[in-house]
Design a protein around this motif. Structure first.
Motif, PDB file in Angstrom:
ATOM      1  N   ALA A 259      -0.414 -47.150  19.681  1.00 13.00           N
ATOM      2  CA  ALA A 259      -1.658 -47.340  20.225  1.00 13.00           C
ATOM      3  C   ALA A 259      -2.720 -47.275  19.135  1.00 13.00           C
ATOM      4  O   ALA A 259      -3.630 -48.044  19.197  1.00 13.00           O
ATOM      5  N   LEU A 260      -2.403 -46.817  17.981  1.00 10.57           N
ATOM      6  CA  LEU A 260      -3.498 -46.758  16.944  1.00 10.57           C
ATOM      7  C   LEU A 260      -3.668 -47.801  16.152  1.00 10.57           C
ATOM      8  O   LEU A 260      -4.650 -48.123  15.651  1.00 10.57           O
ATOM      9  N   LEU A 261      -2.506 -48.152  15.625  1.00  8.02           N
ATOM     10  CA  LEU A 261      -2.376 -49.346  14.817  1.00  8.02           C
ATOM     11  C   LEU A 261      -2.490 -50.932  15.307  1.00  8.02           C
ATOM     12  O   LEU A 261      -2.051 -51.000  16.454  1.00  8.02           O
ATOM     13  N   PRO A 262      -3.541 -51.583  14.729  1.00  4.63           N
ATOM     14  CA  PRO A 262      -3.702 -53.121  15.409  1.00  4.63           C
ATOM     15  C   PRO A 262      -2.567 -53.837  15.114  1.00  4.63           C
ATOM     16  O   PRO A 262      -1.457 -53.599  14.283  1.00  4.63           O
ATOM     17  N   ALA A 263      -2.258 -54.655  16.293  1.00  8.19           N
ATOM     18  CA  ALA A 263      -1.243 -55.557  16.213  1.00  8.19           C
ATOM     19  C   ALA A 263      -1.291 -56.481  15.018  1.00  8.19           C
ATOM     20  O   ALA A 263      -2.337 -56.936  14.862  1.00  8.19           O
ATOM     21  N   PRO A 264      -0.123 -56.845  14.507  1.00  2.62           N
ATOM     22  CA  PRO A 264      -0.161 -57.726  13.451  1.00  2.62           C
ATOM     23  C   PRO A 264      -0.651 -59.271  13.959  1.00  2.62           C
ATOM     24  O   PRO A 264      -0.250 -59.590  15.070  1.00  2.62           O
TER      25      PRO A 264
ATOM     26  N   MET B 299      -6.230 -48.231   6.782  1.00  2.00           N
ATOM     27  CA  MET B 299      -5.819 -47.239   6.819  1.00  2.00           C
ATOM     28  C   MET B 299      -6.981 -45.969   7.342  1.00  2.00           C
ATOM     29  O   MET B 299      -8.044 -46.164   7.090  1.00  2.00           O
ATOM     30  N   LEU B 300      -6.425 -45.365   8.486  1.00  2.00           N
ATOM     31  CA  LEU B 300      -7.374 -44.448   9.071  1.00  2.00           C
ATOM     32  C   LEU B 300      -7.311 -43.024   8.500  1.00  2.00           C
ATOM     33  O   LEU B 300      -6.515 -42.646   7.910  1.00  2.00           O
ATOM     34  N   THR B 301      -8.679 -42.429   8.325  1.00  2.00           N
ATOM     35  CA  THR B 301      -8.898 -41.218   7.772  1.00  2.00           C
ATOM     36  C   THR B 301      -8.997 -40.325   9.110  1.00  2.00           C
ATOM     37  O   THR B 301      -9.849 -40.472   9.817  1.00  2.00           O
ATOM     38  N   PHE B 302      -8.034 -39.227   8.991  1.00  2.00           N
ATOM     39  CA  PHE B 302      -8.412 -38.164  10.045  1.00  2.00           C
ATOM     40  C   PHE B 302      -9.033 -36.966   9.787  1.00  2.00           C
ATOM     41  O   PHE B 302      -8.618 -36.500   8.252  1.00  2.00           O
ATOM     42  N   ASP B 303      -9.775 -36.028  10.415  1.00  2.00           N
ATOM     43  CA  ASP B 303     -10.210 -34.971  10.161  1.00  2.00           C
ATOM     44  C   ASP B 303      -9.547 -33.903  10.735  1.00  2.00           C
ATOM     45  O   ASP B 303      -9.121 -33.739  11.635  1.00  2.00           O
ATOM     46  N   PRO B 304      -8.952 -33.087   9.460  1.00  2.00           N
ATOM     47  CA  PRO B 304      -8.066 -31.972   9.875  1.00  2.00           C
ATOM     48  C   PRO B 304      -8.548 -30.916  10.562  1.00  2.00           C
ATOM     49  O   PRO B 304      -7.878 -30.206  11.165  1.00  2.00           O
ATOM     50  N   GLU B 305     -10.063 -30.901  11.032  1.00  2.00           N
ATOM     51  CA  GLU B 305     -10.779 -29.755  11.413  1.00  2.00           C
ATOM     52  C   GLU B 305     -10.107 -29.859  13.145  1.00  2.00           C
ATOM     53  O   GLU B 305     -10.224 -30.668  13.775  1.00  2.00           O
ATOM     54  N   GLY B 306      -9.531 -28.693  13.349  1.00  2.00           N
ATOM     55  CA  GLY B 306      -9.203 -28.342  14.825  1.00  2.00           C
ATOM     56  C   GLY B 306      -7.826 -28.710  14.974  1.00  2.00           C
ATOM     57  O   GLY B 306      -7.098 -28.737  15.923  1.00  2.00           O
ATOM     58  N   MET B 307      -7.024 -29.411  14.021  1.00  2.00           N
ATOM     59  CA  MET B 307      -5.550 -29.634  14.032  1.00  2.00           C
ATOM     60  C   MET B 307      -4.898 -28.453  13.604  1.00  2.00           C
ATOM     61  O   MET B 307      -5.095 -27.487  12.922  1.00  2.00           O
ATOM     62  N   SER B 308      -3.456 -28.410  14.171  1.00  7.27           N
ATOM     63  CA  SER B 308      -2.858 -27.464  13.711  1.00  7.27           C
ATOM     64  C   SER B 308      -2.164 -27.701  12.635  1.00  7.27           C
ATOM     65  O   SER B 308      -2.056 -28.712  11.849  1.00  7.27           O
ATOM     66  N   ALA B 309      -1.457 -26.446  11.883  1.00  5.95           N
ATOM     67  CA  ALA B 309      -0.837 -26.613  10.694  1.00  5.95           C
ATOM     68  C   ALA B 309       0.336 -27.609  10.657  1.00  5.95           C
ATOM     69  O   ALA B 309       0.391 -28.284   9.883  1.00  5.95           O
ATOM     70  N   ALA B 310       0.954 -27.631  11.759  1.00  8.04           N
ATOM     71  CA  ALA B 310       2.162 -28.451  12.075  1.00  8.04           C
ATOM     72  C   ALA B 310       1.848 -29.957  11.947  1.00  8.04           C
ATOM     73  O   ALA B 310       2.248 -30.742  11.375  1.00  8.04           O
ATOM     74  N   GLN B 311       0.520 -30.252  12.549  1.00  5.38           N
ATOM     75  CA  GLN B 311       0.020 -31.600  12.392  1.00  5.38           C
ATOM     76  C   GLN B 311      -0.355 -32.055  11.142  1.00  5.38           C
ATOM     77  O   GLN B 311      -0.275 -33.259  10.502  1.00  5.38           O
TER      78      GLN B 311
ATOM     79  N   PRO C 296       7.627 -36.786  13.941  1.00  7.99           N
ATOM     80  CA  PRO C 296       6.721 -37.918  13.787  1.00  7.99           C
ATOM     81  C   PRO C 296       7.262 -38.692  12.516  1.00  7.99           C
ATOM     82  O   PRO C 296       7.268 -37.847  11.498  1.00  7.99           O
ATOM     83  N   ARG C 297       7.257 -40.176  12.458  1.00  8.69           N
ATOM     84  CA  ARG C 297       7.804 -40.727  11.283  1.00  8.69           C
ATOM     85  C   ARG C 297       6.994 -41.828  10.763  1.00  8.69           C
ATOM     86  O   ARG C 297       6.864 -42.348   9.744  1.00  8.69           O
ATOM     87  N   VAL C 298       6.002 -42.270  11.776  1.00  9.84           N
ATOM     88  CA  VAL C 298       5.135 -43.464  11.343  1.00  9.84           C
ATOM     89  C   VAL C 298       3.815 -42.997  10.823  1.00  9.84           C
ATOM     90  O   VAL C 298       3.083 -42.241  11.068  1.00  9.84           O
ATOM     91  N   ARG C 299       3.620 -43.544   9.350  1.00 11.91           N
ATOM     92  CA  ARG C 299       2.246 -43.115   8.799  1.00 11.91           C
ATOM     93  C   ARG C 299       1.124 -43.967   9.233  1.00 11.91           C
ATOM     94  O   ARG C 299       1.268 -45.237   9.349  1.00 11.91           O
ATOM     95  N   VAL C 300      -0.039 -43.237   9.686  1.00 14.90           N
ATOM     96  CA  VAL C 300      -0.768 -43.928  10.673  1.00 14.90           C
ATOM     97  C   VAL C 300      -2.209 -43.630   9.819  1.00 14.90           C
ATOM     98  O   VAL C 300      -3.339 -44.318  10.317  1.00 14.90           O
ATOM     99  N   GLY C 301      -2.133 -43.015   8.773  1.00  5.78           N
ATOM    100  CA  GLY C 301      -3.454 -42.820   8.121  1.00  5.78           C
ATOM    101  C   GLY C 301      -3.265 -41.467   7.003  1.00  5.78           C
ATOM    102  O   GLY C 301      -2.127 -41.457   6.507  1.00  5.78           O
ATOM    103  N   ARG C 302      -4.415 -41.020   6.756  1.00  9.00           N
ATOM    104  CA  ARG C 302      -4.274 -39.765   5.788  1.00  9.00           C
ATOM    105  C   ARG C 302      -5.609 -39.140   6.123  1.00  9.00           C
ATOM    106  O   ARG C 302      -6.425 -39.099   6.917  1.00  9.00           O
TER     107      ARG C 302
END
Length: 66
Positions: free
Chosen positions: A51-56, A1-13, A29-35
């Motif tokens: 593109a973000l998630l590794p292939a199974p 699971m990826l961790t995203f830095d919210p700095e610089g992201m919009s409120a919608a993101q 967007p519907r795919v959970r890619v991290g937190r």
């Protein structure tokens, strides 16, 4: 699971109304890619998630028939 830095992201993101990668809002967007560090879910559109998630890994290997 990826961790995203919210700095610089919009409120919608940050709220899941736009893709965390490309900012696309429609379709929503519907795919959970991290937190985020506060354990909120990070969502991405299907194209960016692919593109973000590794292939199974393949669990079944086909052997040639004789």
């Amino acid at each position: 699971m990826l961790t995203f830095d919210p700095e610089g992201m919009s409120a919608a993101q940050r709220q899941g109304d736009a893709c965390v990668v490309c900012h696309k809002r429609w379709p929503r967007p519907r795919v959970r890619v991290g937190r985020f560090p506060d354990d909120m879910t990070a969502l991405a559109c299907a194209d960016c998630a692919e593109a973000l998630l590794p292939a199974p890994l393949a669990t079944v290997v086909a052997f040639p028939a004789r």
